[in-house]
Design an enzyme around this catalytic site. Sequence first.
Site, PDB file in Angstrom:
ATOM      1  N   HIS A   1      12.860 -14.149  52.697  1.00 46.04           N
ATOM      2  CA  HIS A   1      13.050 -15.266  51.768  1.00 46.04           C
ATOM      3  C   HIS A   1      14.416 -15.914  51.988  1.00 46.04           C
ATOM      4  O   HIS A   1      15.372 -15.237  52.370  1.00 46.04           O
ATOM      5  CB  HIS A   1      12.968 -14.794  50.321  1.00 46.04           C
ATOM      6  CG  HIS A   1      11.751 -13.989  50.018  1.00 46.04           C
ATOM      7  ND1 HIS A   1      10.489 -14.504  50.045  1.00 46.04           N
ATOM      8  CD2 HIS A   1      11.612 -12.679  49.693  1.00 46.04           C
ATOM      9  CE1 HIS A   1       9.615 -13.558  49.744  1.00 46.04           C
ATOM     10  NE2 HIS A   1      10.270 -12.437  49.529  1.00 46.04           N
TER      11      HIS A   1
ATOM     12  N   GLU B   1      15.365 -10.059  45.630  1.00 44.45           N
ATOM     13  CA  GLU B   1      14.440  -9.299  44.809  1.00 44.45           C
ATOM     14  C   GLU B   1      14.814  -7.838  44.836  1.00 44.45           C
ATOM     15  O   GLU B   1      15.651  -7.418  45.648  1.00 44.45           O
ATOM     16  CB  GLU B   1      13.002  -9.493  45.307  1.00 44.45           C
ATOM     17  CG  GLU B   1      12.763  -9.033  46.743  1.00 44.45           C
ATOM     18  CD  GLU B   1      11.411  -9.487  47.299  1.00 44.45           C
ATOM     19  OE1 GLU B   1      11.165 -10.710  47.359  1.00 44.45           O
ATOM     20  OE2 GLU B   1      10.617  -8.609  47.676  1.00 44.45           O
TER      21      GLU B   1
ATOM     22  N   ARG C   1       6.546 -15.984  56.414  1.00 43.08           N
ATOM     23  CA  ARG C   1       5.840 -14.855  57.018  1.00 43.08           C
ATOM     24  C   ARG C   1       6.142 -14.770  58.503  1.00 43.08           C
ATOM     25  O   ARG C   1       6.073 -15.763  59.215  1.00 43.08           O
ATOM     26  CB  ARG C   1       4.334 -15.016  56.856  1.00 43.08           C
ATOM     27  CG  ARG C   1       3.844 -14.610  55.517  1.00 43.08           C
ATOM     28  CD  ARG C   1       2.300 -14.573  55.505  1.00 43.08           C
ATOM     29  NE  ARG C   1       1.897 -14.900  54.157  1.00 43.08           N
ATOM     30  CZ  ARG C   1       1.316 -16.049  53.817  1.00 43.08           C
ATOM     31  NH1 ARG C   1       0.991 -16.947  54.708  1.00 43.08           N
ATOM     32  NH2 ARG C   1       1.043 -16.275  52.553  1.00 43.08           N
TER      33      ARG C   1
HETATM   34 ZN    ZN Z   1       9.444 -10.562  49.145  1.00 41.93          ZN
END
Ligand code: ZN
Length: 316
Positions: free
Chosen positions: A98, A116, A193
Amino acid sequence: MERQPLFLQPVFKERIWGGNRLKTEFGYEIPSDKTGECWGISAHPHGPSVIKNGPLAGLTLMDAWREQRDWFGDLNVDEFPLLTKILDAADDLSVQVHPDDFYARKVEKVPYGKSECWYIIDCEEDAEIVFGHHADSKESFRAMVEKGAWDKLLRRVKVKPGDFFYVPSGTIHAIGRGIMILETQQSSDITYRVYDYGRKDANGNERELHLDSAISVTHFPDRNLPLHYEVVRESRGVVTTLVTEKYFTVYHWDVRGHITRAMDKPFMLASVIRGDGELSVEGKTYPIRKGDHFIIPSGVWEIEIHGTCELIVSHS
Ligand code: ZN
């Protein structure tokens, strides 16, 4: 207005890698046996939770944040900062990364990047995650991706229930099959991705990959993040600080009988991951059980919980 905890109705997301444990373990009504994500506390436009009780009942958290800001204190940010999810990875998630805030704003025109962190609620024996990479430059990263040299490229780590990982933006990562996690993250939905195992969806299509963007935001060399953060225990061993970083502080509360906590932040997010009990706020009590998500708003000075339960609690 009288201050109450804001209990939230989660939003569910079907995923190619999802399963049915959000129903069998957490009792949620899920849309199918391929449900991967429960957005428990979300003010994100891709899936805002709805407030279930009190004077703000019926509002989405996104609208409450815009229209009833005094419930959230004096936090000086434009958009609601955090997003709490429970993930059921019946299969491997894609290897991904990210962006940080700067890249997210400049390139994606969204307010937040995505750092995160994961609390492992449960997992199969030998379950593992991808947590970083072994390439020393963008060029060698790209070469290993093109050769499919995944074993050489990816840093794999075995996990067990109770483990905790801080995954800042720019970290290559993937949650492996057989893992349930509670994720506390910045309120962002941008994912690049790198590898999706060549999987095809129900329509026979592979999901899009974003190798160039991923390489732009990934850290080189990898930061080799610690596997287990130092946990700081306080208050008779029941409150553990899992992480204190730029975007969030996250705690594990292990309630065995009774705890009292002072509320000294603009607001706090809480999710019950085990057991049940009673939450007392401003002289009123509310039953809480595994799977409940709530916010303690601004203007509440102290809360008490009676019962036998575990919660993941966070603030920005
Ligand atoms: Zn993630």
